[in-house]
Design a protein around this motif. Structure first.
Motif, short mmCIF file in Angstrom:
data_model
loop_
_atom_site.label_atom_id
_atom_site.label_comp_id
_atom_site.label_asym_id
_atom_site.label_seq_id
_atom_site.Cartn_x
_atom_site.Cartn_y
_atom_site.Cartn_z
N GLU A 119 0.83 -1.21 0.00
CA GLU A 119 0.00 0.00 0.00
C GLU A 119 0.87 1.26 0.00
OE1 GLU A 119 -2.41 0.45 3.51
OE2 GLU A 119 -3.78 1.79 2.46
N GLN A 120 1.91 1.25 0.83
CA GLN A 120 2.78 2.43 0.93
C GLN A 120 3.44 2.74 -0.42
OE1 GLN A 120 6.01 2.02 3.76
NE2 GLN A 120 6.60 4.17 3.57
N ILE A 121 3.90 1.71 -1.11
CA ILE A 121 4.57 1.92 -2.40
C ILE A 121 3.55 2.31 -3.46
CG2 ILE A 121 5.82 0.70 -4.23
CD1 ILE A 121 7.20 -0.82 -1.83
N ARG A 122 2.38 1.67 -3.40
CA ARG A 122 1.34 1.98 -4.39
C ARG A 122 0.95 3.46 -4.31
NH1 ARG A 122 -4.56 1.31 -5.13
NH2 ARG A 122 -4.89 0.39 -7.19
N SER A 123 0.76 3.97 -3.08
CA SER A 123 0.35 5.37 -2.98
C SER A 123 1.55 6.31 -3.09
CB SER A 123 -0.44 5.62 -1.70
OG SER A 123 0.37 5.35 -0.59
N GLY A 124 2.70 5.90 -2.52
CA GLY A 124 3.87 6.80 -2.51
C GLY A 124 4.54 6.94 -3.86
N ALA A 125 4.60 5.85 -4.62
CA ALA A 125 5.28 5.90 -5.93
C ALA A 125 4.29 5.90 -7.08
CB ALA A 125 6.24 4.73 -6.06
N GLU A 126 3.03 5.76 -6.76
CA GLU A 126 1.96 5.72 -7.78
C GLU A 126 2.29 4.70 -8.88
OE1 GLU A 126 1.52 9.81 -8.84
OE2 GLU A 126 0.28 10.20 -7.08
N LEU A 127 2.50 3.50 -8.41
CA LEU A 127 2.85 2.40 -9.30
C LEU A 127 2.03 1.19 -8.86
CD1 LEU A 127 5.03 2.03 -11.51
CD2 LEU A 127 6.61 1.33 -9.73
N PRO A 128 1.55 0.37 -9.80
CA PRO A 128 0.83 -0.83 -9.38
C PRO A 128 1.71 -1.72 -8.50
CG PRO A 128 0.51 -0.45 -11.73
CD PRO A 128 1.55 0.52 -11.26
N THR A 129 1.09 -2.38 -7.53
CA THR A 129 1.84 -3.29 -6.66
C THR A 129 1.14 -4.63 -6.55
OG1 THR A 129 0.69 -2.49 -4.67
CG2 THR A 129 2.83 -1.48 -5.19
N ALA A 130 1.94 -5.63 -6.21
CA ALA A 130 1.43 -6.94 -5.81
C ALA A 130 1.71 -7.10 -4.33
CB ALA A 130 2.10 -8.05 -6.60
N ALA A 131 0.71 -7.61 -3.60
CA ALA A 131 0.88 -7.90 -2.18
C ALA A 131 1.12 -9.39 -2.02
CB ALA A 131 -0.35 -7.48 -1.39
N VAL A 132 1.99 -9.75 -1.06
CA VAL A 132 2.33 -11.15 -0.85
C VAL A 132 2.65 -11.38 0.63
CG1 VAL A 132 4.81 -10.85 -1.35
CG2 VAL A 132 3.73 -13.08 -1.77
N GLY A 133 2.44 -12.59 1.10
CA GLY A 133 2.80 -12.94 2.46
C GLY A 133 1.60 -13.26 3.30
N LEU A 134 1.41 -14.56 3.55
CA LEU A 134 0.31 -15.03 4.40
C LEU A 134 -1.04 -14.45 4.00
CD1 LEU A 134 1.90 -15.53 7.92
CD2 LEU A 134 1.10 -17.26 6.30
N ILE A 135 -1.30 -14.49 2.70
CA ILE A 135 -2.64 -14.24 2.18
C ILE A 135 -3.18 -15.63 1.84
CG2 ILE A 135 -4.01 -13.08 0.40
CD1 ILE A 135 -1.52 -11.17 0.04
N THR A 136 -4.24 -16.02 2.50
CA THR A 136 -4.65 -17.43 2.41
C THR A 136 -6.14 -17.62 2.19
OG1 THR A 136 -4.88 -17.49 4.81
CG2 THR A 136 -2.77 -18.25 3.92
N ASP A 137 -6.89 -16.53 2.18
CA ASP A 137 -8.34 -16.66 2.21
C ASP A 137 -8.96 -15.78 1.12
OD1 ASP A 137 -10.93 -17.16 3.99
OD2 ASP A 137 -10.86 -15.01 3.49
N PRO A 138 -10.00 -16.24 0.43
CA PRO A 138 -10.58 -15.44 -0.65
C PRO A 138 -11.07 -14.07 -0.21
CG PRO A 138 -11.38 -17.70 -0.78
CD PRO A 138 -10.59 -17.59 0.50
N PHE A 139 -11.69 -13.98 0.95
CA PHE A 139 -12.21 -12.68 1.40
C PHE A 139 -11.07 -11.73 1.75
CE2 PHE A 139 -15.86 -15.38 1.71
CZ PHE A 139 -16.93 -14.54 1.41
N GLN A 140 -10.04 -12.28 2.39
CA GLN A 140 -8.84 -11.48 2.71
C GLN A 140 -8.21 -10.95 1.42
OE1 GLN A 140 -5.58 -13.94 3.85
NE2 GLN A 140 -4.38 -12.29 4.81
#
Ligand SMILES: Cc1cc2nc3c(=O)[nH]c(=O)nc-3n(C[C@H](O)[C@H](O)[C@H](O)COP(=O)(O)O)c2cc1C
Length: 358
Positions: free
Chosen positions: A288-309
């Protein structure tokens, strides 16, 4: 109700069918020391594509033999390797997935025993079949061998090796490349003041420490052309005083944006041993910080395990893509399951499996 998880995303000339992707994960499964993908890689990556992922990013793949973590890593430093990737990429495409590959040089963390199937673990000495490692500065990662400081000429050669591997990736049919600049491998070692104490133009200021990465990005872009997405994986923080911070990584991401990088894959850590507050979605705030700070698309990763999350991360604007690693190993059909749970549809089920979902 609409769900961003199943919305296509376009990066340059590539449109990916959804935003639930597979991050690079080393398999240590090359049959020999030649770095050539084999049956395991076809079944593994083909299975992940069949499971409905938008893009599947093939594991850290050495741009030189010395850039491998272990002798069972994949490589893309020759044409035999390129030609063996091509049918794997074709199969991934036949399942509707985009095919990506992570181009890597392991720097001072190279020359280790593979994570499984070896008689030993940790550093593999030259006498045991390992090789001399390299780094920005002659500072070892704890318990690994002393690296040799890369000369400026060797940096130029390594940039060229990344570019040549990117050329082969495009020629094998891959749709995108990800440059590995995270997890304490060579390009991260240059970015971090904890491992880079050089006094030439590749050390010192953040801009100097980013020079090798930026030269790599430019050289890769020159090979793959304007339609081809180039991603970079960064460790957004070293989780250590005196190391890289989220603010530094926003600065690096701004530079990467100016050099035409299309998306930052935001991981953290692994350049030095550190206390990391691991928990569900623990790295998402950096995406989120990079997406808003650099205005560049980002991918999030790390212990994302659930569809709703996963959906929530996208819906709240923290990232443009979610990467699920270990969860996809546990359930390669996670996207099918997520689609069923979130919108009661089965769009990603292969035709040959339809009777199981009737
Ligand atoms: C078996 C395994 C191998 C991995 N290999 C790589 C790799 O080649 N390159 C990389 O950048 N990260 C690698 N990682 C890290 C993953 O890409 C991912 O960032 C990490 O597992 C956190 O996501 P998760 O909690 O969804 O698994 C690996 C992780 C695992 C579990």
């Amino acid at each position: 109700m609409s769900h961003l998880l199943f919305e296509p995303i376009t990066l340059r000339g590539l449109t990916v069918r959804n935003r639930v992707w597979v991050p690079p994960m080393c398999q240590y499964s090359a049959n020999t020391e030649d770095g050539v993908p084999a049956a395991w890689h076809l079944v593994h990556y083909g299975g992940l594509a069949r499971g409905g992922a938008g893009a599947v990013i093939v594991e850290a793949t050495g741009v030189t033999p010395e850039g491998r973590i272990s002798n069972r890593d994949l490589g893309l430093w020759n044409d035999e390797q390129r030609d063996a990737f091509a049918p794997i990429v074709d199969f991934m495409h036949s399942q509707g997935a985009a095919a990506g590959i992570q181009l890597a040089h392991a720097g001072r963390k190279a020359s280790t025993w593979p994570e499984w199937g070896a008689e030993k673990s940790g550093a593999r000495s030259v006498d045991e079949g390992g090789w001399q490692t390299v780094a920005p500065s002659p500072i070892a990662f704890p318990d690994l061998a002393d690296p040799k400081e890369l000369t400026a000429a060797e940096i130029v050669e390594t940039v060229a090796a990344f570019a040549a591997s990117a050329r082969r990736a495009a020629d094998a049919g891959f749709d995108l490349v990800e440059i590995h600049a995270a997890h304490g491998y060579l390009l991260h070692e240059f970015l971090s003041p904890l491992s880079n104490v050089r006094t030439d133009s590749y050390g010192g200021s953040l801009e100097n420490r980013a020079r090798f990465l930026l030269e790599t990005v430019d050289a890769v872009r020159a090979e793959v052309g304007d339609d081809f997405p180039v991603l970079v994986r960064l460790s957004a923080t070293d989780w250590t005083d005196g190391g890289l911070t989220g603010d530094d990584t926003v600065e690096v991401s701004r530079l990467l944006k100016a050099h035409g990088v299309d998306l930052i894959d935001v991981s953290t850590g692994a350049n030095v041993p550190a206390q990391i507050p691991v928990g569900p979605g623990y790295q998402v705030r950096f995406a989120e910080q990079i997406r808003s700070g650099a205005e560049l698309p980002t991918a999030a990763v790390g212990l994302i395990t659930d569809p709703f999350q996963a959906e929530q991360i996208l819906a709240t604007g923290q990232a443009d893509v979610v990467l699920l690693g270990r969860e996809m190993l546990r359930d390669p059909h996670f996207p099918v399951r997520a689609e069923k749970e979130l919108r009661r549809e089965y769009g990603y089920v292969p035709a040959a499996y339809h009777r199981a979902f009737a």
